[in-house]
Write an enzyme that holds these catalytic residues in place. Structure first.
Site, mmCIF file in Angstrom:
data_model
loop_
_atom_site.group_PDB
_atom_site.id
_atom_site.type_symbol
_atom_site.label_atom_id
_atom_site.label_comp_id
_atom_site.label_asym_id
_atom_site.label_seq_id
_atom_site.Cartn_x
_atom_site.Cartn_y
_atom_site.Cartn_z
ATOM 1 N N HIS A 103 0.835 -1.197 0.000
ATOM 2 C CA HIS A 103 0.000 0.000 0.000
ATOM 3 C C HIS A 103 0.873 1.251 0.000
ATOM 4 O O HIS A 103 2.092 1.163 0.132
ATOM 5 C CB HIS A 103 -0.922 0.002 1.221
ATOM 6 C CG HIS A 103 -0.205 0.146 2.534
ATOM 7 N ND1 HIS A 103 0.522 -0.877 3.111
ATOM 8 C CD2 HIS A 103 -0.068 1.211 3.376
ATOM 9 C CE1 HIS A 103 1.055 -0.462 4.239
ATOM 10 N NE2 HIS A 103 0.721 0.807 4.434
ATOM 11 N N HIS A 105 0.600 5.840 1.015
ATOM 12 C CA HIS A 105 -0.177 6.913 1.640
ATOM 13 C C HIS A 105 0.132 8.247 0.985
ATOM 14 O O HIS A 105 1.207 8.442 0.409
ATOM 15 C CB HIS A 105 0.165 7.057 3.133
ATOM 16 C CG HIS A 105 0.139 5.787 3.913
ATOM 17 N ND1 HIS A 105 -1.024 5.168 4.293
ATOM 18 C CD2 HIS A 105 1.149 5.027 4.403
ATOM 19 C CE1 HIS A 105 -0.736 4.073 4.987
ATOM 20 N NE2 HIS A 105 0.575 3.960 5.055
ATOM 21 N N GLU A 109 4.842 8.315 6.749
ATOM 22 C CA GLU A 109 4.632 7.320 7.811
ATOM 23 C C GLU A 109 5.909 7.185 8.643
ATOM 24 O O GLU A 109 6.967 6.828 8.122
ATOM 25 C CB GLU A 109 4.270 5.965 7.202
ATOM 26 C CG GLU A 109 4.164 4.831 8.235
ATOM 27 C CD GLU A 109 3.780 3.499 7.593
ATOM 28 O OE1 GLU A 109 2.814 3.500 6.804
ATOM 29 O OE2 GLU A 109 4.452 2.490 7.867
ATOM 30 N N HIS A 148 4.871 0.388 0.189
ATOM 31 C CA HIS A 148 5.572 -0.438 1.171
ATOM 32 C C HIS A 148 4.647 -1.522 1.717
ATOM 33 O O HIS A 148 3.443 -1.551 1.420
ATOM 34 C CB HIS A 148 6.098 0.431 2.324
ATOM 35 C CG HIS A 148 5.046 1.264 2.984
ATOM 36 N ND1 HIS A 148 4.604 2.465 2.470
ATOM 37 C CD2 HIS A 148 4.336 1.079 4.135
ATOM 38 C CE1 HIS A 148 3.675 2.987 3.255
ATOM 39 N NE2 HIS A 148 3.484 2.161 4.273
ATOM 40 N N HIS A 281 9.020 23.949 29.721
ATOM 41 C CA HIS A 281 9.551 24.238 28.397
ATOM 42 C C HIS A 281 8.409 24.422 27.421
ATOM 43 O O HIS A 281 7.241 24.246 27.761
ATOM 44 C CB HIS A 281 10.453 23.087 27.932
ATOM 45 C CG HIS A 281 9.700 21.828 27.616
ATOM 46 N ND1 HIS A 281 9.174 21.006 28.600
ATOM 47 C CD2 HIS A 281 9.359 21.257 26.427
ATOM 48 C CE1 HIS A 281 8.554 19.989 28.037
ATOM 49 N NE2 HIS A 281 8.642 20.114 26.720
ATOM 50 N N HIS A 283 7.770 24.344 22.709
ATOM 51 C CA HIS A 283 8.362 24.024 21.409
ATOM 52 C C HIS A 283 8.020 25.128 20.409
ATOM 53 O O HIS A 283 6.841 25.440 20.208
ATOM 54 C CB HIS A 283 7.855 22.670 20.919
ATOM 55 C CG HIS A 283 8.170 21.558 21.867
ATOM 56 N ND1 HIS A 283 9.393 20.919 21.887
ATOM 57 C CD2 HIS A 283 7.435 20.999 22.870
ATOM 58 C CE1 HIS A 283 9.391 20.011 22.840
ATOM 59 N NE2 HIS A 283 8.223 20.040 23.448
ATOM 60 N N GLU A 288 2.906 19.425 19.722
ATOM 61 C CA GLU A 288 3.545 18.191 20.198
ATOM 62 C C GLU A 288 2.496 17.094 20.353
ATOM 63 O O GLU A 288 1.478 17.285 21.022
ATOM 64 C CB GLU A 288 4.235 18.440 21.531
ATOM 65 C CG GLU A 288 4.822 17.194 22.187
ATOM 66 C CD GLU A 288 5.495 17.482 23.520
ATOM 67 O OE1 GLU A 288 5.669 16.539 24.309
ATOM 68 O OE2 GLU A 288 5.841 18.658 23.770
ATOM 69 N N HIS A 327 4.646 23.779 29.147
ATOM 70 C CA HIS A 327 4.190 22.560 29.814
ATOM 71 C C HIS A 327 5.344 21.884 30.536
ATOM 72 O O HIS A 327 6.512 22.220 30.350
ATOM 73 C CB HIS A 327 3.546 21.589 28.820
ATOM 74 C CG HIS A 327 4.407 21.202 27.660
ATOM 75 N ND1 HIS A 327 4.708 22.069 26.625
ATOM 76 C CD2 HIS A 327 5.045 20.033 27.338
ATOM 77 C CE1 HIS A 327 5.474 21.463 25.745
ATOM 78 N NE2 HIS A 327 5.715 20.225 26.158
ATOM 79 N N GLU A 341 7.816 12.224 22.375
ATOM 80 C CA GLU A 341 7.390 13.555 21.959
ATOM 81 C C GLU A 341 7.567 13.602 20.445
ATOM 82 O O GLU A 341 8.645 13.326 19.942
ATOM 83 C CB GLU A 341 8.250 14.647 22.587
ATOM 84 C CG GLU A 341 8.235 14.680 24.095
ATOM 85 C CD GLU A 341 9.130 15.800 24.640
ATOM 86 O OE1 GLU A 341 9.717 16.556 23.830
ATOM 87 O OE2 GLU A 341 9.240 15.909 25.864
#
Length: 400
Positions: A103, A105, A109, A148, A281, A283, A288, A327, A341
């Site tokens: 298949h 996408h 992935e 894949h 911290h 991002h 996230e 957070h 994460e």
């Protein structure tokens, strides 16, 4: 509520929505006590929580299980966790010999093997192939549009798949059996140069996951390719990567800098030891998406306008933090908390509150937060993603 239940509540065996400062009251009505026990910070939120931050947690245990001969799958996307717009996750298992069929996408992935082993295959746009075995702690990555397959080896396997689109569904991918079933046989005949009679056994619908034979050795299935192998490996041995070690745990960062093919997804595997904490911290590059592998923890997310909310997590849960929201995550158990994460990005990036303050003129910091000398002396110019200080750790209240 009957008398026995009331007595259990008053003896502390059933949690109640009452904070130590006296806020709240008894809940004697209908309730799901097991859920309350799993989510103590929703039942009794810290006094610092405020506002209307949306739900940032969903468990794979609360999703629909797609069962097939050959394995199973379940997924968390915006349909289950509406805030999670950047990434979606699929938890999948394959029996020994079970095959996630050929298949591809529209999305990238990214995957991590959780248990067991599998054989993956792929062919890129230049006709270069890739065939490899992956085991626990190994990653793989297939760029969008690269075809894949995945097959369980002798012991079977379970893995996490992450896609760079929150609306993704693994049940809506492009599969070879589905295309065959929806292509006239005379077209297939012309395409392959064979009579229609040779196509009598093709599937009538998509297989998705199906039971196959346990594959032979990797060497026995290698296919010689006149164009050679793919230029960038589709796999990465995450557990073999040397971790960054800190007082409160370890971190392994994997992105395009050390896994070059992974151009759309970056990740960090974090271990928080008992009593430790993923420091305050945020991002600066994207939302996230989290996957909790083992242990228990609690996360508080801070947004603008004085809003904050705390959630409890355990193995199999997915957490989410919107872009740039502050957070932290604390280990609430007596074993290491392990989680991923993940970001829709080519690079892992975070900003440490402690480091930011340490690298800012001290006069500005002191006046801004009325900082004591003790606070000023605690600031570090080096980043410690996971911290632990004796006497300042979090341990949950033991049940009686």
């Amino acid at each position: 509520m009957n008398r026995d239940a009331r007595d259990q509540s008053e003896n502390g065996k059933i949690p109640q929505p009452i904070r130590k400062d006296g806020a709240g009251w008894w809940d004697y009505g209908p309730r799901n006590v097991m859920r309350d026990l799993e989510n103590p910070d929703l039942l009794v939120p810290p006094a610092t929580d405020a506002g209307t931050i949306p739900n940032l947690k969903f468990s794979f245990s609360d999703t629909h299980m797609q069962l097939n001969h050959g394995g199973w799958s379940r997924e968390i996307s915006v349909r289950q966790l509406p805030i999670a717009t950047t990434l979606a996750g699929v938890n999948m298992a394959l029996t020994p010999g079970g095959i996630r069929e050929l298949h591809w996408h529209q999305q990238a992935e990214w995957a991590m093997m959780l248990v067991g082993r599998a054989r993956i295959t792929a062919v890129d746009q230049n006709g270069k192939n890739f065939i490899a075995d992956v085991g626990e702690g190994d990653l793989w990555y297939f760029p969008p549009g690269i075809p894949h397959s995945i097959q369980g080896l002798e012991e079977g396997c379970e893995f996490l798949l992450v896609f760079d689109d929150g609306t993704f569904s693994d049940l809506n991918t492009l599969s070879i059996s589905d295309w065959f079933a929806h292509t006239p046989k005379d077209v297939l005949s012309a395409n392959f140069g064979i009579p229609e009679s040779a196509l009598a056994g093709i599937p009538e619908k998509e297989l998705y996951i199906f039971q196959g034979d346990i594959p032979g050795s990797l060497e026995s299935q290698q296919v010689a390719d006149p164009y050679g192998n793919v230029p960038k490996s589709f796999t990465h041995r995450l557990y073999q990567q040397k971790p960054l070690e800190f007082p409160g745990g370890t971190v392994r960062i994997v992105d395009s800098s050390n896994f070059p093919v992974s151009e759309k997804v970056a990740a960090a595997l974090v271990e928080i030891k008992p009593g430790g904490m993923r420091e305050l911290h945020w991002h600066p590059n994207n939302d996230e998406w989290q996957y909790y592998i083992s242990g228990t923890g609690r996360m508080t997310v801070f947004a603008g306008n004085g809003t904050a909310r705390t959630f409890d997590y355990r193995a199999g849960d997915v957490g989410y933090v919107p872009f740039a929201f502050g957070h932290y995550i604390q280990n609430t158990g007596d074993q290491s908390l392990w989680f991923l994460e993940m970001f829709k990005s080519s690079k892992f990036e975070d900003v440490s509150l402690n480091q930011w303050m340490a690298l800012t003129p001290k006069e500005v910091v002191q006046q801004n937060v009325n900082a004591s000398q003790e606070l000023m002396k605690s600031l570090r110019k080096e980043k410690w993603p996971v911290v632990k200080f004796p006497g300042f750790t979090y341990y949950p209240k033991k049940s009686r």
